[in-house]
Scaffold this active site. Structure first.
Site, PDB file in Angstrom:
ATOM      1  N   ILE A  15       5.638 -25.767 -50.452  1.00  0.00           N
ATOM      2  CA  ILE A  15       4.474 -24.908 -50.189  1.00  0.00           C
ATOM      3  C   ILE A  15       3.215 -25.740 -49.946  1.00  0.00           C
ATOM      4  O   ILE A  15       2.342 -25.350 -49.164  1.00  0.00           O
ATOM      5  CB  ILE A  15       4.274 -23.864 -51.311  1.00  0.00           C
ATOM      6  CG1 ILE A  15       3.370 -22.744 -50.823  1.00  0.00           C
ATOM      7  CG2 ILE A  15       3.729 -24.494 -52.585  1.00  0.00           C
ATOM      8  CD1 ILE A  15       3.905 -21.958 -49.646  1.00  0.00           C
ATOM      9  N   SER A  37       1.990 -36.741 -56.941  1.00  0.00           N
ATOM     10  CA  SER A  37       3.360 -36.282 -56.765  1.00  0.00           C
ATOM     11  C   SER A  37       4.269 -37.459 -57.046  1.00  0.00           C
ATOM     12  O   SER A  37       3.961 -38.584 -56.654  1.00  0.00           O
ATOM     13  CB  SER A  37       3.540 -35.779 -55.322  1.00  0.00           C
ATOM     14  OG  SER A  37       4.436 -34.706 -55.264  1.00  0.00           O
ATOM     15  N   ARG A  38       5.390 -37.175 -57.724  1.00  0.00           N
ATOM     16  CA  ARG A  38       6.251 -38.294 -58.148  1.00  0.00           C
ATOM     17  C   ARG A  38       7.007 -38.915 -56.984  1.00  0.00           C
ATOM     18  O   ARG A  38       7.327 -40.088 -56.995  1.00  0.00           O
ATOM     19  CB  ARG A  38       7.243 -37.786 -59.207  1.00  0.00           C
ATOM     20  CG  ARG A  38       6.568 -37.267 -60.458  1.00  0.00           C
ATOM     21  CD  ARG A  38       7.510 -36.377 -61.234  1.00  0.00           C
ATOM     22  NE  ARG A  38       8.079 -35.360 -60.355  1.00  0.00           N
ATOM     23  CZ  ARG A  38       9.048 -34.523 -60.694  1.00  0.00           C
ATOM     24  NH1 ARG A  38       9.567 -34.582 -61.904  1.00  0.00           N
ATOM     25  NH2 ARG A  38       9.493 -33.626 -59.834  1.00  0.00           N
ATOM     26  N   LYS A  91       1.120 -19.299 -57.380  1.00  0.00           N
ATOM     27  CA  LYS A  91       1.800 -18.244 -58.118  1.00  0.00           C
ATOM     28  C   LYS A  91       3.211 -18.717 -58.483  1.00  0.00           C
ATOM     29  O   LYS A  91       3.779 -19.518 -57.744  1.00  0.00           O
ATOM     30  CB  LYS A  91       1.861 -16.941 -57.326  1.00  0.00           C
ATOM     31  CG  LYS A  91       2.387 -17.048 -55.905  1.00  0.00           C
ATOM     32  CD  LYS A  91       3.819 -17.261 -55.544  1.00  0.00           C
ATOM     33  CE  LYS A  91       4.965 -16.696 -56.271  1.00  0.00           C
ATOM     34  NZ  LYS A  91       6.261 -16.960 -55.537  1.00  0.00           N
ATOM     35  N   ASP A 169      10.725 -14.793 -58.457  1.00  0.00           N
ATOM     36  CA  ASP A 169       9.816 -15.717 -57.755  1.00  0.00           C
ATOM     37  C   ASP A 169       9.294 -15.060 -56.472  1.00  0.00           C
ATOM     38  O   ASP A 169       8.076 -15.006 -56.270  1.00  0.00           O
ATOM     39  CB  ASP A 169      10.498 -17.061 -57.479  1.00  0.00           C
ATOM     40  CG  ASP A 169       9.578 -18.002 -56.723  1.00  0.00           C
ATOM     41  OD1 ASP A 169       8.640 -18.529 -57.334  1.00  0.00           O
ATOM     42  OD2 ASP A 169       9.779 -18.168 -55.505  1.00  0.00           O
TER      43      ASP A 169
HETATM   44  P1  NAP Z   1       9.196 -27.377 -54.602  1.00  0.00           P
HETATM   45  O1  NAP Z   1       9.041 -27.892 -53.214  1.00  0.00           O
HETATM   46  O2  NAP Z   1      10.558 -27.380 -55.204  1.00  0.00           O
HETATM   47  O3  NAP Z   1       8.239 -28.129 -55.632  1.00  0.00           O
HETATM   48  C1  NAP Z   1       6.969 -28.618 -55.301  1.00  0.00           C
HETATM   49  C2  NAP Z   1       6.824 -30.030 -55.840  1.00  0.00           C
HETATM   50  O4  NAP Z   1       6.543 -30.004 -57.226  1.00  0.00           O
HETATM   51  C3  NAP Z   1       8.067 -30.874 -55.747  1.00  0.00           C
HETATM   52  O5  NAP Z   1       8.240 -31.402 -54.448  1.00  0.00           O
HETATM   53  C4  NAP Z   1       7.840 -31.930 -56.811  1.00  0.00           C
HETATM   54  O6  NAP Z   1       7.143 -33.039 -56.236  1.00  0.00           O
HETATM   55  C5  NAP Z   1       6.943 -31.238 -57.820  1.00  0.00           C
HETATM   56  N1  NAP Z   1       7.695 -30.980 -59.043  1.00  0.00           N
HETATM   57  C6  NAP Z   1       8.882 -30.356 -59.153  1.00  0.00           C
HETATM   58  N2  NAP Z   1       9.292 -30.348 -60.427  1.00  0.00           N
HETATM   59  C7  NAP Z   1       8.335 -30.974 -61.143  1.00  0.00           C
HETATM   60  C8  NAP Z   1       8.196 -31.303 -62.511  1.00  0.00           C
HETATM   61  N3  NAP Z   1       9.125 -30.955 -63.406  1.00  0.00           N
HETATM   62  N4  NAP Z   1       7.087 -31.960 -62.895  1.00  0.00           N
HETATM   63  C9  NAP Z   1       6.137 -32.310 -61.997  1.00  0.00           C
HETATM   64  N5  NAP Z   1       6.234 -32.051 -60.671  1.00  0.00           N
HETATM   65  C10 NAP Z   1       7.321 -31.374 -60.264  1.00  0.00           C
HETATM   66  O7  NAP Z   1       8.655 -25.900 -54.725  1.00  0.00           O
HETATM   67  P2  NAP Z   1       7.760 -25.019 -53.739  1.00  0.00           P
HETATM   68  O8  NAP Z   1       8.648 -24.166 -52.931  1.00  0.00           O
HETATM   69  O9  NAP Z   1       6.746 -25.845 -53.079  1.00  0.00           O
HETATM   70  O10 NAP Z   1       7.095 -24.042 -54.826  1.00  0.00           O
HETATM   71  C11 NAP Z   1       6.113 -24.508 -55.737  1.00  0.00           C
HETATM   72  C12 NAP Z   1       5.323 -23.310 -56.235  1.00  0.00           C
HETATM   73  O11 NAP Z   1       4.768 -22.636 -55.092  1.00  0.00           O
HETATM   74  C13 NAP Z   1       6.182 -22.303 -56.979  1.00  0.00           C
HETATM   75  O12 NAP Z   1       5.465 -21.758 -58.049  1.00  0.00           O
HETATM   76  C14 NAP Z   1       6.452 -21.213 -55.933  1.00  0.00           C
HETATM   77  O13 NAP Z   1       6.622 -19.934 -56.496  1.00  0.00           O
HETATM   78  C15 NAP Z   1       5.159 -21.274 -55.120  1.00  0.00           C
HETATM   79  N6  NAP Z   1       5.315 -20.799 -53.744  1.00  0.00           N
HETATM   80  C16 NAP Z   1       6.337 -21.249 -52.955  1.00  0.00           C
HETATM   81  C17 NAP Z   1       6.477 -20.731 -51.673  1.00  0.00           C
HETATM   82  C18 NAP Z   1       7.555 -21.195 -50.732  1.00  0.00           C
HETATM   83  O14 NAP Z   1       7.703 -20.626 -49.638  1.00  0.00           O
HETATM   84  N7  NAP Z   1       8.311 -22.229 -51.066  1.00  0.00           N
HETATM   85  C19 NAP Z   1       5.598 -19.765 -51.206  1.00  0.00           C
HETATM   86  C20 NAP Z   1       4.537 -19.375 -52.012  1.00  0.00           C
HETATM   87  C21 NAP Z   1       4.415 -19.899 -53.281  1.00  0.00           C
HETATM   88  P3  NAP Z   1       7.423 -34.532 -56.774  1.00  0.00           P
HETATM   89  O15 NAP Z   1       8.894 -34.631 -57.033  1.00  0.00           O
HETATM   90  O16 NAP Z   1       6.946 -35.410 -55.648  1.00  0.00           O
HETATM   91  O17 NAP Z   1       6.621 -34.680 -58.029  1.00  0.00           O
END
Ligand code: NAP
Length: 309
Positions: A15, A37-38, A91, A169
């Site tokens: 996101i 970011s890690r 969110k 979610d």
């Molecule tokens: P994601 O790509 O799986 O996670 C985002 C980043 O967070 C990961 O690339 C990782 O980066 C970091 N992360 C993951 N686990 C972690 C941990 N335990 N500690 C610290 N950093 C961590 O997820 P996403 O889809 O972007 O979603 C993230 C949030 O945005 C969620 O709450 C989701 O509901 C919301 N969201 C997502 C979307 C969508 O379309 N995907 C839409 C609207 C809102 P590093 O490994 O580089 O640290």
């Protein structure tokens, strides 16, 4: 616009790249100067491994935007608020209601802005729907929020772990719209959660709610759906049927389409974050998360076949 704020982005994943980075780049009210970011880096900013390193390295930073999964939201937000930063939360704003309320109190204590975003509330149909429903008598609400989890969350393990919400979610997006547009508050009466035997969170759920006027509000969330997503909310009123579709991109009254502004969910979120900081206030509405928490509290859990990742 009153000035520009320096910003750091935390959790550079799907996101952050799809929506946050373009929205920040297009907003003159924010200057992205750092990321944490890690496993990822952002071009042309100072990059850190985690939020603690970012906060230590950027004492002058004004604000952070937290885009990691919800299980780490509280610790990251607390650290940022304690360091005197304004904080924007993706969110859901946390993994539990109590931690979000604690963050709201902490932000007020430190006189910092906390913005718990609900991006679907900025979808084009939402404010016109709210305006049309204001003062009208709602008879029934039916939410269908269904998609293919393998298409929308490929390889994401956190959604299946405690605090990851499972099908809530995406479902919480629908609840964020419902709690915004309906003239009355919504309360949860019952739920069924379908949980794969190899997961901690549901792959599907049905929620039975009512509004405080007694109108039934039924929601069906399903991640086993496809190939075409179904993101729809129907509101039956004494004056006709209001229908939101495509996640809030389309609106119809009695089947007749209503002309809407173009889509700009994340642009609107960053404009609001800027406005909240400039006006020294906050925006933390836990109602969508509370309905999800209530569903976990009273819901009947039914075990279904393993997801098999
Ligand atoms: P994601 O790509 O799986 O996670 C985002 C980043 O967070 C990961 O690339 C990782 O980066 C970091 N992360 C993951 N686990 C972690 C941990 N335990 N500690 C610290 N950093 C961590 O997820 P996403 O889809 O972007 O979603 C993230 C949030 O945005 C969620 O709450 C989701 O509901 C919301 N969201 C997502 C979307 C969508 O379309 N995907 C839409 C609207 C809102 P590093 O490994 O580089 O640290």
């Amino acid at each position: 616009m009153q000035g520009s704020f320096t910003l750091g982005i935390v959790g550079v994943g799907k996101i952050a790249r799809d929506q946050h980075l373009p929205a920040i780049a297009a907003n003159p009210g924010f200057q992205l100067v750092a990321s944490a970011s890690r496993n990822a880096q952002v071009d042309n900013v100072r990059n850190y491994h985690d939020i603690d390193a970012l906060l230590a390295g950027e004492p002058e930073l004004d604000a952070v935007s937290l885009c990691a999964p919800p299980q780490v939201r509280y610790a990251q937000a607390r650290a940022a608020l304690m360091a005197g930063k304004h904080v924007m939360l993706e969110k859901p704003p946390g993994a539990s209601v109590s931690e979000v309320e604690a963050l709201r109190d902490l932000a007020r204590e430190h006189k910092r802005t906390l913005f718990a975003t609900w991006h679907s509330r900025c979808a084009s149909a939402v404010e016109p729907a709210r305006a049309w429903l204001a003062g009208r008598t709602v008879r029934a609400v039916h939410v269908r929020w269904k998609e293919d989890v393998r298409r929308w969350h490929p390889g994401q393990q956190w959604i299946w772990e405690p605090g990851g919400l499972g099908v809530f979610d995406p479902g919480i997006n629908a609840l964020s719209i419902v709690t915004r547009i309906l003239p009355r508050e919504v309360l949860l009466r019952g739920a069924t959660l379908h949980v794969p035997s190899d997961c901690a969170t549901p792959i599907a759920a049905e929620l039975d709610c009512i509004d405080t006027g007694g109108a039934p509000v039924r929601a069906e969330f399903d991640w086993r759906h496809g190939p075409v997503e179904q993101w729809e909310i129907d509101v039956e009123t004494a004056d006709g049927l209001l229908s939101i579709s495509e996640g809030g991109k389309r609106l119809a009254i009695d089947g007749k389409p209503v002309a809407l502004e173009g889509e700009r969910e994340y642009a609107a979120l960053y404009e609001r974050f800027h406005w909240l900081i400039a006006h020294e206030t906050d925006d933390v509405d836990v109602r969508p998360l509370r309905l999800v928490a209530d569903a976990f509290l009273v819901g009947k859990h039914v075990q279904v076949e393993p997801f098999g990742q």
